[in-house]
Design an enzyme around this catalytic site. Structure first.
Site, PDB file in Angstrom:
ATOM      1  N   HIS A 174       3.340  -4.441   4.172  1.00 53.97           N
ATOM      2  CA  HIS A 174       2.930  -5.053   5.248  1.00 53.97           C
ATOM      3  C   HIS A 174       2.732  -6.710   5.380  1.00 53.97           C
ATOM      4  O   HIS A 174       2.123  -7.037   4.558  1.00 53.97           O
ATOM      5  CB  HIS A 174       1.889  -3.983   5.746  1.00 53.97           C
ATOM      6  CG  HIS A 174       2.349  -2.301   6.476  1.00 53.97           C
ATOM      7  ND1 HIS A 174       4.122  -2.431   7.233  1.00 53.97           N
ATOM      8  CD2 HIS A 174       2.435  -1.733   6.349  1.00 53.97           C
ATOM      9  CE1 HIS A 174       3.472  -1.084   7.119  1.00 53.97           C
ATOM     10  NE2 HIS A 174       2.685  -0.680   6.379  1.00 53.97           N
ATOM     11  N   HIS A 180       5.255   0.515   0.108  1.00 56.27           N
ATOM     12  CA  HIS A 180       5.778  -0.463   0.429  1.00 56.27           C
ATOM     13  C   HIS A 180       4.803  -1.398   0.635  1.00 56.27           C
ATOM     14  O   HIS A 180       3.582  -1.346   0.393  1.00 56.27           O
ATOM     15  CB  HIS A 180       6.617  -0.255   1.726  1.00 56.27           C
ATOM     16  CG  HIS A 180       5.340   1.096   2.879  1.00 56.27           C
ATOM     17  ND1 HIS A 180       5.245   2.024   2.306  1.00 56.27           N
ATOM     18  CD2 HIS A 180       5.503   0.570   3.870  1.00 56.27           C
ATOM     19  CE1 HIS A 180       3.719   2.168   3.468  1.00 56.27           C
ATOM     20  NE2 HIS A 180       3.311   1.506   3.891  1.00 56.27           N
ATOM     21  N   ASP A 215      -4.953 -10.169   0.328  1.00 56.93           N
ATOM     22  CA  ASP A 215      -4.074 -10.915   1.048  1.00 56.93           C
ATOM     23  C   ASP A 215      -2.349 -11.756  -1.035  1.00 56.93           C
ATOM     24  O   ASP A 215      -3.428 -11.874  -2.161  1.00 56.93           O
ATOM     25  CB  ASP A 215      -3.817 -12.602   1.548  1.00 56.93           C
ATOM     26  CG  ASP A 215      -2.792 -12.790   0.796  1.00 56.93           C
ATOM     27  OD1 ASP A 215      -1.526 -12.231   1.716  1.00 56.93           O
ATOM     28  OD2 ASP A 215      -2.629 -14.085   0.897  1.00 56.93           O
ATOM     29  N   HIS A 216      -2.163 -10.791  -0.820  1.00 59.11           N
ATOM     30  CA  HIS A 216      -0.695 -10.809  -2.033  1.00 59.11           C
ATOM     31  C   HIS A 216      -1.570  -9.558  -2.904  1.00 59.11           C
ATOM     32  O   HIS A 216      -1.233  -9.532  -4.196  1.00 59.11           O
ATOM     33  CB  HIS A 216      -0.419 -12.255  -2.807  1.00 59.11           C
ATOM     34  CG  HIS A 216       0.052 -12.892  -1.818  1.00 59.11           C
ATOM     35  ND1 HIS A 216      -0.319 -13.062  -0.168  1.00 59.11           N
ATOM     36  CD2 HIS A 216       1.980 -12.566  -0.984  1.00 59.11           C
ATOM     37  CE1 HIS A 216       1.117 -13.560   0.317  1.00 59.11           C
ATOM     38  NE2 HIS A 216       2.419 -13.227  -1.389  1.00 59.11           N
ATOM     39  N   CYS A 270       5.769   6.820   4.269  1.00 55.12           N
ATOM     40  CA  CYS A 270       4.587   5.859   3.725  1.00 55.12           C
ATOM     41  C   CYS A 270       3.775   6.524   2.621  1.00 55.12           C
ATOM     42  O   CYS A 270       2.368   5.742   2.150  1.00 55.12           O
ATOM     43  CB  CYS A 270       3.598   6.086   4.836  1.00 55.12           C
ATOM     44  SG  CYS A 270       4.269   5.111   6.428  1.00 55.12           S
ATOM     45  N   HIS A 289       1.005  -1.072   0.223  1.00 56.16           N
ATOM     46  CA  HIS A 289       0.039   0.252   0.107  1.00 56.16           C
ATOM     47  C   HIS A 289       1.583   1.602  -0.474  1.00 56.16           C
ATOM     48  O   HIS A 289       2.128   1.298   0.078  1.00 56.16           O
ATOM     49  CB  HIS A 289      -1.009   0.059   1.126  1.00 56.16           C
ATOM     50  CG  HIS A 289      -0.425   0.444   2.557  1.00 56.16           C
ATOM     51  ND1 HIS A 289      -1.113   0.608   3.499  1.00 56.16           N
ATOM     52  CD2 HIS A 289       0.615   0.477   3.111  1.00 56.16           C
ATOM     53  CE1 HIS A 289      -0.761   1.285   4.617  1.00 56.16           C
ATOM     54  NE2 HIS A 289       0.945   1.064   4.155  1.00 56.16           N
ATOM     55  N   GLU A 318      -0.787  -3.413  11.913  1.00 51.70           N
ATOM     56  CA  GLU A 318       0.293  -3.303  10.586  1.00 51.70           C
ATOM     57  C   GLU A 318       1.288  -3.403  11.194  1.00 51.70           C
ATOM     58  O   GLU A 318       1.792  -4.211   9.401  1.00 51.70           O
ATOM     59  CB  GLU A 318       0.110  -1.797  10.411  1.00 51.70           C
ATOM     60  CG  GLU A 318       0.428  -1.360   8.860  1.00 51.70           C
ATOM     61  CD  GLU A 318      -0.076  -0.138   8.502  1.00 51.70           C
ATOM     62  OE1 GLU A 318      -0.907   0.634   7.826  1.00 51.70           O
ATOM     63  OE2 GLU A 318       1.151   1.134   9.433  1.00 51.70           O
TER      64      GLU A 318
END
Lengths: 136, 136, 136, 136, 136, 136
Positions: free
Chosen positions: A42, A40, A80-81, A34, A15, A125
């Site tokens: 998480h 980047h 996810d992913h 950010c 994100h 996060e």
């Protein structure tokens, strides 16, 4: 005799924090690294809690196997992913902060869980930053 | 100036989820592999929290050494390395779900802790499934 | 350029420590409460590590998706929510200590993983007791 | 749409539990080995939580970078690698129990955080003993 | 068929890093805030590992109940809630760095454990700093 | 008297697994959802270990303050909140698998740490997947 039952899950996503109506300078000033336009990511750790009376027949507030499936279907498969900003409909016009992600997860699950049960979302996060939303 | 003080403990036990008045088919349909008649088991991690005013003399809500002893005497000694269904009186007629175990622990400790203190039980059946009971 | 890659998994099972050729007194003297004939249980946390050269095409020592499937098929499906003494063939004549369980898991996986890769098993019986076996 | 946002931090400090107006015998009777006059110490793990509405511009309840700085400036710099009894002003006349430390941290941060935001402090003295204070 | 068996324990202690033959300036230059003359402290988490053949009778490398007792008697009773510099004989003339503490623990336990068993000490000073010593 | 000293650190980054010389079909077949062209991400947890003799003056194998600075300067500043594929030079022509990232980190730090000290890198891509590289 109300009990809160909780189930952990996780998803890995990319994100960036970004307001399209702001200049790049303002995005960087507010969101710092950010806001990196290359993204980047998480390992999000998620706790979904359901609060209600214990069913006298089963001894359950809610069958955790069903809750696990609901989280898989509506959160893990969706996030996810993925790149949250680019690929997840709810964040096309919503900044994917941990706060906003927890509200989106709450809203996705709220309609799938019986209304006599309360719902609470905790989203890590990182292991150092996390948020909790109870819909109130 | 109310503070919640919490103490962790643990016990390892066998159990199965099972309603004797149901058929084997219904037990399997509702409880799945958790109903295995040969039992399975868990490392239960327990958090006992006590909520009250800070005593101005000691700086304690409650002496954690005393709370540790109460948990040892009334929970660990009673449940650790036991088969909950077979050997623990409270589960002779009560299905040992995490929800019901947390209520039993609450009731066992409630009578040992001064009534001006509130009590809260969190029980991890696994690191992914856990419950919280506050007696309300 | 050898790298060790590790994958975590888990299973919940009942067991007791017990030598059938010993008297009950001797079993209790050696194994203490772990010898309870009604069984107790654990959340076993498993780390399977594979050591080898990085494949220059993929950047992998071994595809973790394949390792995850092998662990699921040969360990989790075989042990999860089972009574190790009663239901798992390997422990019919072998005491299910953490040491012996780790050797059994090693042997089950060793034949499924290419021989140019080394294998290492770490098994947590509790968060305070764990064992590591490298086949040597 | 209130969300609780939480940030972890930590500091390592020495302390002893001790009431100067009590005799040594009474201090030992009440506080046991925690009253050792040569001190002992802990890795204190701290969670600071802030509760409020999500800002519709930023998607934040509060900028975690600012909260991190406030914790560093007012807690970590003041307490880390210090002897709480000897070197920290607030504990000159206050017994540094986990309960009292959490209240002191709350009071130090309360004046630095906007009043429309609620504040909650969780302090782990060890991984087995922890306290929570919400200012109420 | 060698297996490493590991047991976790913990103790809370005060210490400072300090060389009495150095000036205060040199102590501060080398050890920084860890040299604070009023001491600071840690929750030390300890892992003691023993490596050897599985006993074919018991299925154990070593009885964990005995190892737990040895750790309690020789490490926890000696170090817990103590000031390492002031109250522990081994550190009267030895700087209590994590490295040196792990060697002291190794030496204390080495003479209590059968010589055909190897010994390994891992000591967490914090969750971010830890050391391992194998006696080699 | 060799001791291994370890320091934890972390960075959050986006990446995708991808071989530019392969077709999209082959990338998807081999790397699955990890090959998503929009990237995903992780909270990478890093353990850097240094092995050597204890310095008899300081009691240190290596000053952890210096190791912490080296990790910050050469790993965290270079990788944190970055897109590894797009922004980090070392991965322009190298697939950023956990294995390859651990080798890159090893190589970056190896030249900064005295040669009489051995170096070991453990990198957690998630809490369930991790790798260890010792340069051998």
């Amino acid at each position: 005799m109300k009990v809160k039952v909780s189930r952990k899950a996780h998803f890995n996503a990319a994100h960036r924090l970004f307001k399209p109506e702001w200049t790049d300078e303002k995005n960087t000033a507010v969101f710092g690294k950010c806001s990196n336009p290359n993204f980047h990511g998480h390992n999000y750790e998620l706790i979904v809690s359901v609060i209600g009376e214990i069913d006298q027949q089963t001894g359950f507030v809610m069958d955790m196997k069903i809750l696990k499936e609901l989280i898989y279907e509506h959160v893990e498969r969706a996030f996810d992913h993925k790149n949250l900003n680019v690929e997840v409909q709810e964040f096309k016009n919503l900044n994917p902060t941990a706060e906003n992600i927890s509200v989106v997860i709450y809203n996705k699950l709220r309609s799938k869980i019986a209304l006599h049960l309360d719902l609470e979302i905790t989203l890590f996060e990182t292991s150092r930053n996390f948020v909790t939303y109870t819909g109130k």
